[in-house]
Design an enzyme around this catalytic site. Structure first.
Site, mmCIF file in Angstrom:
data_model
loop_
_atom_site.group_PDB
_atom_site.id
_atom_site.type_symbol
_atom_site.label_atom_id
_atom_site.label_comp_id
_atom_site.label_asym_id
_atom_site.label_seq_id
_atom_site.Cartn_x
_atom_site.Cartn_y
_atom_site.Cartn_z
ATOM 1 C CE LYS A 81 -4.499 0.957 0.633
ATOM 2 N NZ LYS A 81 -5.677 0.133 0.392
ATOM 3 C CB VAL A 183 -22.047 9.631 1.983
ATOM 4 C CG1 VAL A 183 -22.905 9.013 3.069
ATOM 5 C CG2 VAL A 183 -21.780 11.106 2.284
ATOM 6 C CB VAL A 186 -16.925 2.826 -1.161
ATOM 7 C CG1 VAL A 186 -17.545 1.471 -0.843
ATOM 8 C CG2 VAL A 186 -15.681 2.653 -2.019
HETATM 9 N N1 PHE Z 1 -7.811 0.765 -2.606
HETATM 10 C C1 PHE Z 1 -8.842 -0.201 -2.847
HETATM 11 C C2 PHE Z 1 -8.696 -1.355 -1.857
HETATM 12 O O1 PHE Z 1 -8.107 -1.219 -0.817
HETATM 13 C C3 PHE Z 1 -8.852 -0.650 -4.299
HETATM 14 C C4 PHE Z 1 -7.565 -1.188 -4.833
HETATM 15 C C5 PHE Z 1 -7.296 -2.525 -4.725
HETATM 16 C C6 PHE Z 1 -6.645 -0.387 -5.490
HETATM 17 C C7 PHE Z 1 -6.119 -3.062 -5.250
HETATM 18 C C8 PHE Z 1 -5.469 -0.929 -6.012
HETATM 19 C C9 PHE Z 1 -5.209 -2.249 -5.894
HETATM 20 O O2 PHE Z 1 -9.215 -2.426 -2.020
#
Ligand code: PHE
Length: 355
Positions: A81, A183, A186
């Site tokens: 992340k 809100v 998502v």
């Molecule tokens: N950020 C979102 C999540 O946590 C969507 C996401 C998933 C973005 C995977 C990039 C890669 O699920």
């Protein structure tokens, strides 16, 4: 809070990349938690934090959640992340410049980490990153990003219906009261879907303009931030920041179910049992919110038809129903049933790689 070195040495991940973006004064942290299923990937969060330490901690915690999420849906990515922590709001050209430099940085990593949208990043931001690097998930044939928000919301909706089935016997949300915290991309979609299905809505958001707009559109009641936890409802749906379930808030809750899209909803692992003791059914976050990751992963492999993607995301409801069933048979938290699933997938991959 501790220093970077103490925080990183206490973390059970693989590596953290740290970059300071001098022109904007932003810190960028890319936490690479696990490589078992592939190179790490996960969204990029854009948020102003009280200090860089909080941003680093968020990146590390969120990366671990991504390891679980990819494993739970058995997609070939490791957990990672990114968090971009600017000193204050950044807009217009400064923002484009920042995302451009970030995109170039990702390109220089040559696939070590791939990304997509998360809280605070817009489709426009992702499009800028996508101009600079190949390592963005879910770009369509015209190089435009697929918005994972509606898919995440759809998965949460199907999971929420299964949680209703497991607790009140019917999966129909008509007449059920749901408190949606956040809100945005998502939570807003989830609120609209629930409203169309006949649910009563209580809404909360720190952005009061957006909140007013969605509340009047859906004829919903507004809940003040201080009242969220003690407000009576059937379902509490956290769709914003993490750690809203903790030793202080859990005793206050007046709901039967917690089912929302936020990542890292539990402040610590002991909170899973605190919810069991209160008789509240908790839908593990990385299972119920995996619809966005699923849609981006599928879009990468060429499935870009939204109807097909929405249908695939419904499998989240089925997985959760199995998890609830297993947890109820063992009188344990669904978190444990979910963790066993993740461990099974990771174990199989580890065994295959040592063959
Ligand atoms: N950020 C979102 C999540 O946590 C969507 C996401 C998933 C973005 C995977 C990039 C890669 O699920």
């Amino acid at each position: 809070m501790e220093n970077f070195n103490e925080m990183i040495s206490a973390w059970k991940g693989e590596a953290v990349l740290i970059k300071f973006d001098r022109p904007t004064g932003s810190w960028i942290f890319i936490a690479l938690h696990d490589f078992t299923l592939g190179n790490p990937s996960g969204g990029t969060r854009f948020q102003v934090y009280p200090s860089p330490n909080e941003a680093l901690l968020d990146a590390m915690r969120l990366a671990e959640g991504m390891t679980n999420k990819w494993a739970a849906i058995d997609f070939p990515h490791g957990g990672g992340k990114a968090v971009i922590a600017p000193p204050g709001p950044i807009e217009a050209d400064d923002r484009i410049g920042l995302f451009r430099r970030y995109g170039r940085f990702l390109e220089s990593l040559n696939g070590l980490f791939a990304t997509g949208a998360d809280m605070g990043t817009t489709e426009a931001d992702i499009a800028v990153i996508g101009q600079e690097t190949r390592f963005v998930h879910g770009l369509d044939a015209n190089h435009q990003p697929v918005d994972p928000g509606p898919y995440t919301a759809h998965g949460v909706y199907s999971g929420l219906c299964e949680a209703l089935r497991a607790t009140v016997g019917s999966a129909d949300p008509a007449g059920i009261t749901v408190l949606v915290q956040g809100v945005g991309d998502v939570g807003g979609v989830l609120a609209r879907t629930l409203s169309a299905a006949g649910a009563n809505l209580l809404l909360c958001d720190l952005n009061s303009g957006l909140l007013q707009q969605v509340a009047s559109e859906l004829d919903a009641e507004i809940v003040a931030p201080d009242d969220i936890y003690a407000t009576a409802c059937d379902v509490y749906a956290p769709c914003a920041v993490g750690a809203t379930l903790n030793r202080e808030t859990i005793p206050l809750l007046k709901c039967k179910i917690v089912a929302g899209s936020a990542n890292n909803q539990l402040a610590e692992s002991a909170d899973a049992n605190r919810l069991v003791e209160r008789g509240i059914l908790y839908a593990p976050d990385y299972i119920i919110n995996a619809g966005g990751a699923m849609s981006l992963g599928l879009a990468d492999s060429g499935s870009r038809d939204s109807k097909e993607l929405f249908a695939r995301v419904e499998s989240i409801g089925t997985s959760l129903a199995e998890i609830f069933q297993e947890a109820s048979e063992r009188s344990e938290s669904p978190v444990l049933a979910a963790q066993r699933r993740v461990e099974r997938i990771l174990e199989t991959a580890r065994a295959a790689s040592t063959d």
